[in-house]
Design an enzyme around this catalytic site. Structure first.
Site, PDB file in Angstrom:
ATOM      1  N   THR A  25      69.206  70.955  50.843  1.00  0.00           N
ATOM      2  CA  THR A  25      68.482  70.224  50.454  1.00  0.00           C
ATOM      3  C   THR A  25      69.340  69.093  49.572  1.00  0.00           C
ATOM      4  O   THR A  25      70.102  69.365  48.571  1.00  0.00           O
ATOM      5  CB  THR A  25      67.187  70.784  49.547  1.00  0.00           C
ATOM      6  OG1 THR A  25      66.455  71.448  50.255  1.00  0.00           O
ATOM      7  CG2 THR A  25      66.687  69.539  48.816  1.00  0.00           C
ATOM      8  N   HIS A 178      61.688  77.351  58.924  1.00  0.00           N
ATOM      9  CA  HIS A 178      61.850  77.673  57.523  1.00  0.00           C
ATOM     10  C   HIS A 178      60.646  78.730  57.150  1.00  0.00           C
ATOM     11  O   HIS A 178      59.858  78.400  56.583  1.00  0.00           O
ATOM     12  CB  HIS A 178      61.950  76.454  56.521  1.00  0.00           C
ATOM     13  CG  HIS A 178      62.490  76.930  55.257  1.00  0.00           C
ATOM     14  ND1 HIS A 178      62.649  78.197  54.643  1.00  0.00           N
ATOM     15  CD2 HIS A 178      62.827  76.062  54.195  1.00  0.00           C
ATOM     16  CE1 HIS A 178      63.196  77.987  53.485  1.00  0.00           C
ATOM     17  NE2 HIS A 178      63.548  76.689  53.166  1.00  0.00           N
ATOM     18  N   ASN A 181      62.337  81.647  51.363  1.00  0.00           N
ATOM     19  CA  ASN A 181      62.651  81.155  49.807  1.00  0.00           C
ATOM     20  C   ASN A 181      61.280  80.578  49.192  1.00  0.00           C
ATOM     21  O   ASN A 181      61.126  79.800  48.598  1.00  0.00           O
ATOM     22  CB  ASN A 181      63.396  79.692  50.033  1.00  0.00           C
ATOM     23  CG  ASN A 181      64.746  80.410  50.246  1.00  0.00           C
ATOM     24  OD1 ASN A 181      65.208  81.171  50.370  1.00  0.00           O
ATOM     25  ND2 ASN A 181      65.479  79.086  50.739  1.00  0.00           N
ATOM     26  N   TYR A 183      58.165  79.419  50.396  1.00  0.00           N
ATOM     27  CA  TYR A 183      57.480  78.363  51.041  1.00  0.00           C
ATOM     28  C   TYR A 183      56.301  78.959  52.080  1.00  0.00           C
ATOM     29  O   TYR A 183      56.224  79.998  51.876  1.00  0.00           O
ATOM     30  CB  TYR A 183      58.364  77.398  51.744  1.00  0.00           C
ATOM     31  CG  TYR A 183      59.469  76.638  50.820  1.00  0.00           C
ATOM     32  CD1 TYR A 183      59.059  75.842  49.768  1.00  0.00           C
ATOM     33  CD2 TYR A 183      60.707  77.058  50.973  1.00  0.00           C
ATOM     34  CE1 TYR A 183      59.918  75.447  48.931  1.00  0.00           C
ATOM     35  CE2 TYR A 183      61.686  76.338  50.141  1.00  0.00           C
ATOM     36  CZ  TYR A 183      61.387  75.665  48.957  1.00  0.00           C
ATOM     37  OH  TYR A 183      62.176  75.111  48.128  1.00  0.00           O
ATOM     38  N   ASN A 238      61.564  80.529  44.103  1.00  0.00           N
ATOM     39  CA  ASN A 238      59.993  80.024  44.178  1.00  0.00           C
ATOM     40  C   ASN A 238      58.989  81.157  43.804  1.00  0.00           C
ATOM     41  O   ASN A 238      57.954  81.073  44.538  1.00  0.00           O
ATOM     42  CB  ASN A 238      59.945  79.174  45.291  1.00  0.00           C
ATOM     43  CG  ASN A 238      60.858  77.899  45.646  1.00  0.00           C
ATOM     44  OD1 ASN A 238      60.828  77.184  44.361  1.00  0.00           O
ATOM     45  ND2 ASN A 238      61.288  77.736  46.506  1.00  0.00           N
TER      46      ASN A 238
HETATM   47  C1  8OZ Z   1      66.808  73.658  46.739  1.00  0.00           C
HETATM   48  C2  8OZ Z   1      66.286  72.749  46.004  1.00  0.00           C
HETATM   49  C3  8OZ Z   1      64.981  72.319  46.751  1.00  0.00           C
HETATM   50  C4  8OZ Z   1      64.579  72.945  47.886  1.00  0.00           C
HETATM   51  C5  8OZ Z   1      65.157  75.894  49.789  1.00  0.00           C
HETATM   52  C6  8OZ Z   1      64.560  74.047  50.789  1.00  0.00           C
HETATM   53  O1  8OZ Z   1      65.356  76.662  48.926  1.00  0.00           O
HETATM   54  C7  8OZ Z   1      65.028  74.611  49.683  1.00  0.00           C
HETATM   55  C8  8OZ Z   1      65.356  73.934  48.510  1.00  0.00           C
HETATM   56  C9  8OZ Z   1      66.699  74.168  47.896  1.00  0.00           C
HETATM   57  O2  8OZ Z   1      64.909  76.505  50.842  1.00  0.00           O
END
Ligand code: 8OZ
Length: 367
Positions: A25, A178, A181, A183, A238
């Site tokens: 990112t 994706h 992480n 999401y 996250n």
């Molecule tokens: C770092 C900052 C913001 C998003 C991920 C898409 O960790 C990210 C991400 C990484 O998969």
């Protein structure tokens, strides 16, 4: 024994070497549109066997950070076409990472300032980035609302549409889902974020349902042999957590094995951090065995904290591809440097997220 510099096939993709640029990112796409500096950035790195773009939102609802790119409007797809043309002109291959952040977002980034969406109305203890007057600031993510059952087909459609546009309009060689992480798809998989009592929550089969529906839809739109998926069984990124990740991910991999995907991309340990997490042990060899035993023939891609020595060890142990992240930020010619055992440029954390050309396209290649 293959080396990092030998060619390999991943589904329909013939790759010049086994070194992959991990998704990174960079927050340099105002209004979600990739700019010319992004074309330069990816083209500079085209000697990688495969480039995976930074995570790219499949819909406005899937946006969670300032100035990350999208795949849901014509100007975004046109911006990406300039990127893929530049990479192809330099002989590279590039897939885009299909992203829905779920609860990792902020009202300010959502359509009409609404709440971010999630499997359940549980806030993620994590931060996102907003940019006000050009200045990036970290803020707590907003309280999400639980998606209604009848909204889920629309999410699958958003993935399908983005995959279709990525390959057929933006010129990508393929797509990566994706699923990592913390999401949206990872939120559905894991007990810490999914407390649903319908067909998408509870049992492993139910929690994996959305990810598998999305993967089938994307594989149909982009071609299974042009579709990869990224997973992170134990990352705490996250606020992701699951009560029992080993059987969950072995189930997911056995299901994915039947789909004929180009590759499976596994983040080992904590994303961008330690490869071993004492309180979250995980057997990655058993995960790969589950995939192969179920007939999975995709390339096996590993990631997280690899250097050349560790990467060659991974190949010796049966990995097909190794994704490098931060080293690719600061070394556009990482493949050559690894081959020649040349020193690597150090990266500057201050220019990872946001800004312009500095720290993006100005890292030097070897003479
Ligand atoms: C770092 C900052 C913001 C998003 C991920 C898409 O960790 C990210 C991400 C990484 O998969």
């Amino acid at each position: 024994m293959p080396t990092l510099f030998d060619p390999v096939r991943a589904g329909d993709l013939q790759l010049a070497n086994r070194i992959v640029m991990a998704p990174l990112t960079r927050n340099r796409s105002p209004r979600a549109v990739p700019q010319d500096i992004s074309a330069t950035y990816y083209a500079q790195r085209a000697s990688a066997g495969l480039l995976i773009t930074e995570a790219t939102a499949i819909s406005h609802q899937g946006q969670g950070y300032a100035d990350v790119p999208g795949l849901y409007a014509q100007d975004q797809l046109q911006g990406w076409k300039r990127v893929t043309d530049a990479v192809h002109a330099n002989g590279g291959k590039i897939v885009t990472q299909l992203w829905h952040v779920g609860r990792v977002s902020h009202n300010e980034l959502q359509p009409d300032g609404g709440a971010p969406v999630a499997p359940s109305a549980i806030v993620a203890k994590t931060k996102t980035v907003l940019i006000h007057d050009g200045v990036p600031t970290f803020v707590e993510t907003s309280m999400p609302r639980a998606l209604a059952l009848d909204e889920l087909p629309g999410i699958v459609d958003d993935y399908r549409r983005a995959a279709q546009a990525a390959v057929h309009q933006a010129g990508f060689d393929g797509v990566e889902i994706h699923g990592a992480n913390g999401y949206l798809l990872d939120q559905f998989l894991k007990t810490g974020s999914n407390q649903r009592s319908d067909a998408y929550g509870g049992s492993i089969e139910n929690r994996a349902r959305l990810l598998l529906e999305v993967t089938r839809a994307v594989a149909e739109a982009a071609g299974a042999g042009r579709t990869g998926i990224r997973l992170s069984p134990v990352t705490p990124a996250n606020d992701a957590s699951d009560a029992d990740p080993q059987p969950l991910f072995e189930y997911v991999l056995r299901q994915l094995a039947t789909l004929g995907l180009a590759y499976v991309h596994i983040i080992e340990g904590a994303t961008g951090g330690p490869r071993e997490i004492p309180e979250r042990p995980f057997d990655y060899a058993a995960l790969k065995a589950a995939y192969r035993d179920a007939g999975g023939q995709g390339a096996w891609m590993v990631n997280n904290g690899y250097d050349k020595v560790l990467a060659e060890k991974a190949l010796a142990e049966g990995a097909d591809l190794v994704a490098f992240g931060k080293p690719f930020i600061s070394n556009p010619d990482l493949v050559r440097r690894l081959r020649e055992d040349a020193p690597l440029n150090a990266w500057d954390k201050n220019t990872f997220y946001g800004g312009g050309a500095k720290g993006f396209i100005d890292y030097p290649a070897l003479a």
